[in-house]
Design a protein around this motif. Structure first.
Motif, PDB file in Angstrom:
ATOM      1  N   LEU A 204     -32.917  53.083  79.923  1.00 22.71           N
ATOM      2  CA  LEU A 204     -33.588  54.332  80.258  1.00 22.71           C
ATOM      3  C   LEU A 204     -33.813  55.190  79.015  1.00 22.71           C
ATOM      4  O   LEU A 204     -34.871  55.800  78.838  1.00 22.71           O
ATOM      5  N   LEU A 205     -32.795  55.226  78.139  1.00 22.20           N
ATOM      6  CA  LEU A 205     -32.928  55.975  76.891  1.00 22.20           C
ATOM      7  C   LEU A 205     -34.052  55.400  76.033  1.00 22.20           C
ATOM      8  O   LEU A 205     -34.839  56.138  75.433  1.00 22.20           O
ATOM      9  N   TRP A 206     -34.096  54.084  75.954  1.00 19.40           N
ATOM     10  CA  TRP A 206     -35.182  53.430  75.216  1.00 19.40           C
ATOM     11  C   TRP A 206     -36.542  53.823  75.813  1.00 19.40           C
ATOM     12  O   TRP A 206     -37.461  54.239  75.114  1.00 19.40           O
ATOM     13  N   LEU A 207     -36.653  53.672  77.136  1.00 20.96           N
ATOM     14  CA  LEU A 207     -37.900  53.942  77.834  1.00 20.96           C
ATOM     15  C   LEU A 207     -38.371  55.381  77.605  1.00 20.96           C
ATOM     16  O   LEU A 207     -39.536  55.624  77.262  1.00 20.96           O
ATOM     17  N   VAL A 208     -37.472  56.333  77.770  1.00 22.33           N
ATOM     18  CA  VAL A 208     -37.832  57.749  77.707  1.00 22.33           C
ATOM     19  C   VAL A 208     -38.190  58.190  76.292  1.00 22.33           C
ATOM     20  O   VAL A 208     -39.216  58.844  76.074  1.00 22.33           O
TER      21      VAL A 208
ATOM     22  N   ALA B 119     -41.813  47.032  80.600  1.00 18.21           N
ATOM     23  CA  ALA B 119     -41.369  45.633  80.489  1.00 18.21           C
ATOM     24  C   ALA B 119     -40.223  45.502  79.497  1.00 18.21           C
ATOM     25  O   ALA B 119     -39.259  44.760  79.735  1.00 18.21           O
ATOM     26  N   ALA B 120     -40.297  46.231  78.377  1.00 19.75           N
ATOM     27  CA  ALA B 120     -39.234  46.190  77.370  1.00 19.75           C
ATOM     28  C   ALA B 120     -37.935  46.750  77.935  1.00 19.75           C
ATOM     29  O   ALA B 120     -36.851  46.198  77.699  1.00 19.75           O
ATOM     30  N   ALA B 121     -38.023  47.849  78.696  1.00 13.64           N
ATOM     31  CA  ALA B 121     -36.825  48.440  79.298  1.00 13.64           C
ATOM     32  C   ALA B 121     -36.205  47.480  80.316  1.00 13.64           C
ATOM     33  O   ALA B 121     -34.968  47.339  80.382  1.00 13.64           O
ATOM     34  N   TYR B 122     -37.042  46.834  81.091  1.00 17.44           N
ATOM     35  CA  TYR B 122     -36.534  45.859  82.063  1.00 17.44           C
ATOM     36  C   TYR B 122     -35.846  44.699  81.346  1.00 17.44           C
ATOM     37  O   TYR B 122     -34.773  44.226  81.769  1.00 17.44           O
ATOM     38  N   PHE B 123     -36.437  44.228  80.247  1.00 13.91           N
ATOM     39  CA  PHE B 123     -35.843  43.138  79.468  1.00 13.91           C
ATOM     40  C   PHE B 123     -34.479  43.563  78.899  1.00 13.91           C
ATOM     41  O   PHE B 123     -33.506  42.783  78.943  1.00 13.91           O
ATOM     42  N   ILE B 124     -34.403  44.785  78.363  1.00 15.28           N
ATOM     43  CA  ILE B 124     -33.130  45.279  77.817  1.00 15.28           C
ATOM     44  C   ILE B 124     -32.075  45.345  78.908  1.00 15.28           C
ATOM     45  O   ILE B 124     -30.905  44.980  78.685  1.00 15.28           O
ATOM     46  N   HIS B 125     -32.459  45.805  80.093  1.00 15.92           N
ATOM     47  CA  HIS B 125     -31.519  45.876  81.215  1.00 15.92           C
ATOM     48  C   HIS B 125     -30.978  44.491  81.565  1.00 15.92           C
ATOM     49  O   HIS B 125     -29.761  44.326  81.753  1.00 15.92           O
ATOM     50  N   GLN B 126     -31.861  43.507  81.641  1.00 15.34           N
ATOM     51  CA  GLN B 126     -31.428  42.162  82.007  1.00 15.34           C
ATOM     52  C   GLN B 126     -30.502  41.568  80.950  1.00 15.34           C
ATOM     53  O   GLN B 126     -29.482  40.933  81.273  1.00 15.34           O
TER      54      GLN B 126
END
Length: 339
Positions: free
Chosen positions: A52-56, A85-92
């Motif tokens: 989330l921090l990355w995304l925001v 997509a990058a935030a989702y990848f980081i989460h996974q």
């Protein structure tokens, strides 16, 4: 102490800290499997916030200022999808690879459906974008207000030196002749100076603006006795407020560029008509020949400043119209009352 407190409350770092503190608590509560928050909930929420921090902040620091605010909307939308997509990848990667190998007594896995996870990411992306845009709009409004204040202060101090010089010369001549007009002339100049320097604020009473215009015109008449100078006021002007010194650049412009014709043909005609719906103000002056009118150049910075002030203060509720003919120069202002 009060200023320190106000600066602290408006500090960007504190606002971000409060936002993420509340977010950490909210996410921990949302994913908690018990009725009360436990340490595992906050740890899970902490790791959940990394993407989330990355995304925001990629959105706030790069995408919004470089693309959205510059009108590159299609590119901004595309980059936002890449960011999601990058935030989702980081989460996974966090919950499938990194968290399982951490030396901790807690076992955590990502049990959030992809659709729910992306929905949360989109909410944060849209929410922080709206907050950023609203803050940018507020800062822009503050800058416009500061600009208006600076322009007004500049306007207050830019009383034409030639006007003051000519007025004082005229008063000196009256004094030499021991004219009964001398005290009245001094009083009018004093009233005008007091109004411009001390009484002008964000808004002034229309009656005071009219009184000051009359003082200004009476002083101008001292040195232009052969000119026909008129100022008519129609309608009730009591209980109306207006932006200060709005008309003075137009009036001063009429004396600066007008009154250049043959003796006896010079005129400055000013009218103010007020109704419940509109305020109409007009200034018309003769021009004379091109050789007498500073190469035919009219308007200039004064008119542009009035246009800008009208737009900043009244927006679409005000219009200015200019008519420039061989014989006369006319400027009209119409302000629509919005009450």
């Amino acid at each position: 102490m009060k200023n320190f407190f106000n600066k602290t409350l408006t500090a960007s770092w504190l606002q971000h800290l409060v936002f993420w503190g509340l977010s950490l608590y909210a996410v921990g509560s949302y994913f908690s499997i018990s009725n009360e928050l436990k340490t595992i909930d906050f740890i899970y929420s902490f790791f959940f916030h990394i993407p989330l921090l990355w995304l925001v902040y990629v959105n706030l620091r790069y995408h919004i200022p470089r693309f959205l605010l510059k009108g590159r909307y299609v590119l901004y939308l595309f980059l936002s999808l890449v960011n999601l997509a990058a935030a989702y990848f980081i989460h996974q990667v966090l919950f499938d690879v990194i968290v399982p190998i951490l030396p901790t007594d807690f076992y955590m896995v990502s049990f959030t459906d992809a659709s729910v996870l992306l929905t949360i990411f989109i909410i944060y992306l849209v929410l922080t974008t709206l907050l950023k845009l609203s803050k940018s709009w507020y800062e822009l409004q503050q800058l416009e207000k500061e600009k208006l204040s600076l322009e007004l202060n500049s306007l207050k101090m830019q009383i034409n030196p030639h006007f003051l010089f000519n007025s004082l010369n005229s008063m000196y001549s009256l004094a030499r002749k021991k004219s009964d007009k001398t005290p009245d002339a001094i009083l009018r100049l004093s009233n005008l100076m007091r109004y411009m320097i001390y009484e002008v604020s964000d808004e002034v009473a229309l009656t005071k603006e009219v009184d000051s215009i009359n003082d200004y015109l009476d002083l101008q008449k001292l040195r232009t006795e052969d000119a026909n100078i008129t100022f008519s006021v129609e309608g009730k002007i009591e209980n109306r407020m207006i932006a200060p010194l709005l008309f003075f650049p137009l009036i001063e412009n009429s004396f600066k560029h007008g009154l250049k014709g043959d003796r006896g043909s010079n005129f400055v005609q000013i009218s103010l008509k007020n109704s419940d719906a509109n305020l109409d103000f007009q200034v018309t002056n003769n021009k004379g020949g091109v050789g007498h009118t500073e190469d035919g150049k009219y308007g200039g910075i004064g008119l542009e400043n009035v246009k800008k002030r009208l737009h900043l203060i009244y927006g679409n509720s005000a219009q200015m119209e200019i008519k420039n003919t061989d014989e006369a120069f006319k400027v009209s202002i119409k302000i629509k009352w919005n009450d």
